[in-house]
Motif scaffolding. Structure first.
Motif, PDB file in Angstrom:
ATOM      1  N   UNK A  64       3.505   8.569   0.034  1.00  0.00           N
ATOM      2  CA  UNK A  64       2.931   7.470   0.482  1.00  0.00           C
ATOM      3  C   UNK A  64       2.120   8.182   1.679  1.00  0.00           C
ATOM      4  N   UNK A  65       1.250   8.049   2.599  1.00  0.00           N
ATOM      5  CA  UNK A  65      -0.106   8.160   3.397  1.00  0.00           C
ATOM      6  C   UNK A  65      -0.682   7.542   3.790  1.00  0.00           C
ATOM      7  N   UNK A  80      -6.255  14.612  -2.759  1.00  0.00           N
ATOM      8  CA  UNK A  80      -4.870  13.876  -2.108  1.00  0.00           C
ATOM      9  C   UNK A  80      -4.714  13.298  -2.966  1.00  0.00           C
ATOM     10  N   UNK A  81      -3.090  13.476  -3.857  1.00  0.00           N
ATOM     11  CA  UNK A  81      -2.623  12.828  -4.496  1.00  0.00           C
ATOM     12  C   UNK A  81      -1.520  11.779  -3.586  1.00  0.00           C
ATOM     13  N   UNK A  82      -1.503  10.431  -3.579  1.00  0.00           N
ATOM     14  CA  UNK A  82      -0.289  10.202  -3.430  1.00  0.00           C
ATOM     15  C   UNK A  82       0.052   9.137  -4.131  1.00  0.00           C
ATOM     16  N   UNK A 107      -0.357   3.802   2.899  1.00  0.00           N
ATOM     17  CA  UNK A 107       1.051   3.542   3.998  1.00  0.00           C
ATOM     18  C   UNK A 107      -0.199   3.068   4.859  1.00  0.00           C
ATOM     19  N   UNK A 108       0.565   1.456   5.157  1.00  0.00           N
ATOM     20  CA  UNK A 108       0.176   0.792   5.964  1.00  0.00           C
ATOM     21  C   UNK A 108       1.347   0.310   6.971  1.00  0.00           C
TER      22      UNK A 108
END
Length: 113
Positions: A64-65, A80-82, A107-108
């Motif tokens: 997560x990011x 970016x690989x989430x 990711x919130x």
């Protein structure tokens, strides 16, 4: 090519900014040349994308990011690989074989990035 995987123990970390560190995989022609661990130097807004860019990382893989971190990586030319889960070495193999795709999730729930 260099791939960084946000790591927690030997697995992909679910929280990018607060991972224990990064497994760095150096590849040539999709074959591993080297792998090393770099401790997370500390989370500060905007810092980790630049830190990994200075290490010549091309791809970051994480569970997560946040949106801002994803934007900063993209601005620095880092893919970016989430949404990744599992053992770091296995996840990198899946990426190399084209079997790992980013979920695109942001990711919130945390205000880390």
């Amino acid at each position: 090519m260099k791939i960084a995987v946000a790591r927690e123990e030997k697995n992909v970390s679910g929280h990018f900014g607060h991972c224990e560190g990064f497994m760095i995989y150096e590849l040539e022609e999709n074959k591993g040349l080297n792998r090393s661990f770099i401790k997370n130097p500390g989370h500060r807004p905007g810092y980790l994308p630049l830190f990994l860019k200075e290490l010549n990382v091309n791809v970051i893989i994480v569970g997560g990011m946040g949106e801002t971190a994803q934007q900063l990586f993209n601005e620095n030319g880092i893919e970016v690989v989430v949404g990744a889960k599992g053992f770091c070495d296995d996840v990198v193999q899946k990426y190399i074989q084209g079997e790992l795709k980013s979920t695109g999730n942001v990711c919130t729930e945390h205000n880390y990035e």
